[in-house]
Design an enzyme around this catalytic site. Structure first.
Site, short mmCIF file in Angstrom:
data_model
loop_
_atom_site.label_atom_id
_atom_site.label_comp_id
_atom_site.label_asym_id
_atom_site.label_seq_id
_atom_site.Cartn_x
_atom_site.Cartn_y
_atom_site.Cartn_z
N ASP A 74 8.95 -95.82 32.14
CA ASP A 74 8.23 -96.11 33.38
C ASP A 74 9.12 -97.00 34.24
OD1 ASP A 74 5.86 -94.72 32.76
OD2 ASP A 74 5.09 -96.41 31.61
N ASP A 78 3.57 -89.25 35.60
CA ASP A 78 2.23 -89.83 35.77
C ASP A 78 1.68 -89.52 37.15
OD1 ASP A 78 2.56 -90.98 33.24
OD2 ASP A 78 3.33 -92.86 34.08
#
Length: 175
Positions: free
Chosen positions: A128, A146
């Protein structure tokens, strides 16, 4: 007979949208590789007010759910994502010609899920790096996979409000 065959061929054509899932995977893995190569773990790089690039590793699911577990969650989430991906491909394959919006939503979710599966299998965590915040409040870091999953899910939710419930609409169309 011709209408039923045409509808069946149109349904199979929804698989043509798989290119979008492949694009999501390529962009996701490419940006994750760049973030990993260019950012220092945990060190925020301000881009604009309220947005940083911050390299983080998530061993859990959304919002780091189960990140503190003993490692079993890695294969649980891989298995779950692969099963869901199979269901999504089956659903996509069986859509009708007029269901393009749903097809795009499905392939966005599929591409995002498979991008994160790659990370879990290869690294044992999801990379991330997109980090939004407001003053002392920080939204959990995320990635392009995401984002694709979220957009696809939002499209599906909007679709429920966009079209009326179709109790026997399919029967009417085949007349």
């Amino acid at each position: 007979m011709d209408a039923a065959m045409s509808e069946q061929q149109g349904a199979g054509n929804k698989l043509k949208w798989l290119w979008l899932a492949v694009l999501v995977i390529i962009l996701d893995l490419g940006t994750k590789a760049m973030a990993t190569a260019m950012l220092t773990y945990g060190d925020p790089v301000p881009i604009i007010p309220m947005f940083n690039l911050t390299l983080l590793h998530n061993t859990g699911a959304a919002f780091s759910f189960l990140a503190g577990a003993d490692g079993w969650q890695r294969w649980f989430f891989v298995t779950l994502a692969l099963v869901v991906s199979g269901v999504l491909i089956y659903w996509l394959k069986n859509l009708h010609r007029h269901e393009t919006w749903t097809a795009v939503a499905i392939v966005l979710i599929l591409g995002g899920a498979l991008g994160n599966v790659y990370d879990r299998v290869v690294h044992g965590y999801v990379v991330d790096f997109l980090h939004l915040y407001w003053r002392d409040w920080h939204f959990p870091a995320f990635n392009l996979a995401d984002t694709a999953i979220t957009i696809g899910a939002a499209m599906m939710i909007l679709d429920m409000f966009r079209k009326p419930a179709d109790s026997d609409g399919d029967a009417k169309r085949s007349d």
